[in-house]
Scaffold this active site. Structure first.
Site, mmCIF file in Angstrom:
data_model
loop_
_atom_site.group_PDB
_atom_site.id
_atom_site.type_symbol
_atom_site.label_atom_id
_atom_site.label_comp_id
_atom_site.label_asym_id
_atom_site.label_seq_id
_atom_site.Cartn_x
_atom_site.Cartn_y
_atom_site.Cartn_z
ATOM 1 N N HIS A 237 0.790 -1.225 0.000
ATOM 2 C CA HIS A 237 0.000 0.000 0.000
ATOM 3 C C HIS A 237 0.833 1.292 0.000
ATOM 4 C CE1 HIS A 237 -3.492 -2.527 0.766
ATOM 5 N NE2 HIS A 237 -2.985 -2.958 1.896
HETATM 6 O O1 RIB Z 1 -5.329 0.030 4.369
HETATM 7 C C1 RIB Z 1 -3.940 0.056 4.258
HETATM 8 C C2 RIB Z 1 -3.357 1.166 5.070
HETATM 9 O O2 RIB Z 1 -3.646 0.966 6.453
HETATM 10 C C3 RIB Z 1 -1.817 1.219 4.999
HETATM 11 O O3 RIB Z 1 -1.406 2.537 5.189
HETATM 12 C C4 RIB Z 1 -1.406 0.366 6.157
HETATM 13 O O4 RIB Z 1 -0.094 0.705 6.629
HETATM 14 C C5 RIB Z 1 -2.443 0.752 7.170
HETATM 15 O O5 RIB Z 1 -2.023 1.971 7.775
#
Ligand code: RIB
Ligand code: CA
Length: 308
Positions: A237
């Site tokens: 992500h």
């Molecule tokens: O949904 C994914 C996000 O939530 C990313 O930033 C992960 O690190 C969590 O913070």
């Protein structure tokens, strides 16, 4: 000229890799890292951020901030990130956190910055950023662009409706949209294209690098496969948000209207993203819609591999 940048995060396995990518990239001059509770509690996320920045050997101040959201109870995501928040990967303890609180450090930096000059990258719940701008809204004029890993236009990953960062503090996210500054969002639909499989990790492991790259590979090996993707691997992500700030040519984008659901019902935290302009409202975000994934992972390996 490198872009002055603030990174707010909740390390977090993918936050760690995103931080190394940012610290290794000449397009960014990372001047401040601020930390919130999110993936795990603030005590751990702050320790992890210190360790990550310390391993990169960059003299960037790390400042702790909000332990939880403005209006909602705290809920961690240890199932993905482990109890320590970094997949059990042992990192040397980093330098001490800089004194003070995140929102104040953000405001101090922006107050001293030129108009439209600072890139603000949000990788966790947006609480610290919201607190900074809520107390001094005029500082939004110092921001060139806000780049967030947040939201989804299809299903969520913490509830059927919502992505974790947006769900964790929807009121904070809604406040950022109201600032009227350029805002780019890397949603779950984008990060799904940065898909990590065991075969990819094996290929990345063949790329040269130092302690940061070896630690990043250890994190990738520690992350569990996602049931949302049939246990074939997992989406990476947060580095996607940093990649937009350093290599925008990797992305296809669309100007969209986005509204954050701040109700208390089952859709709380949903980012209602109007990709087809059906509501006829002005666009308030740049949706990062497509990613050149091979080039993204090549950039990741090349940049983090160049760190110590
Ligand atoms: O949904 C994914 C996000 O939530 C990313 O930033 C992960 O690190 C969590 O913070
Ligand atoms: Ca994060």
């Amino acid at each position: 000229m490198p872009k002055p940048a603030i990174i707010d995060c909740d390390p977090g396995t993918d936050d760690a890799i995103a931080l190394w990518l940012a610290l290794a990239s000449p397009e960014l001059d990372v001047r401040l890292v601020t930390v919130a509770g999110g993936n795990v509690g603030l005590e751990r996320t702050l320790a992890n951020a210190r360790a990550v920045v310390g391993l990169a050997g960059r003299p960037v101040p790390v400042v702790g901030g909000s332990a939880g959201a403005l209006m909602a109870p705290f809920r961690a995501e240890t199932a993905v990130h482990g109890e320590d928040g970094i997949g059990g990967v042992a990192l040397p303890e980093g330098p001490p956190a800089a004194p003070g609180l995140a929102a104040d450090a953000i405001r101090d930096l922006l107050r001293a910055a030129a108009p439209d000059s600072v890139t603000v990258i949000g990788l966790g719940p947006a609480t610290n950023l919201a607190l900074a701008f809520a107390t001094e809204p005029a500082l939004a004029g110092r921001v060139a662009e806000i780049v967030l890993m947040t939201g989804a236009w299809t299903e969520g990953n913490i509830t059927p409706a919502a992505e974790f960062n947006a769900w964790n503090d929807p009121e904070a996210l809604a406040l950022l949209f109201r600032l009227g500054r350029p805002l780019a969002m890397a949603t779950l639909d984008l990060t799904a294209q940065a898909f990590v499989t065991p075969e990819l990790v094996a290929a990345l492991a063949a790329r040269p690098g130092g302690r940061c790259w070896r630690a990043a590979l250890s994190i990738l090996r520690a992350l569990p496969p996602s049931k949302r993707f049939g246990m074939r691997g997992f989406p990476l992500h947060d580095p996607c948000a940093v990649a937009w700030a350093i290599a925008p040519g990797l992305f296809g984008t669309r100007a969209v209207g986005c509204e954050v659901d701040c109700t208390s019902g089952p859709s709380r935290g949903r980012t209602v993203i109007d990709r087809w302009g059906r509501l006829g409202r002005p666009a308030n975000a740049t949706l990062l819609e497509t990613l050149d994934a091979p080039a993204f992972f090549d950039l990741l390996a090349e940049r983090i591999g160049s760190l110590g």
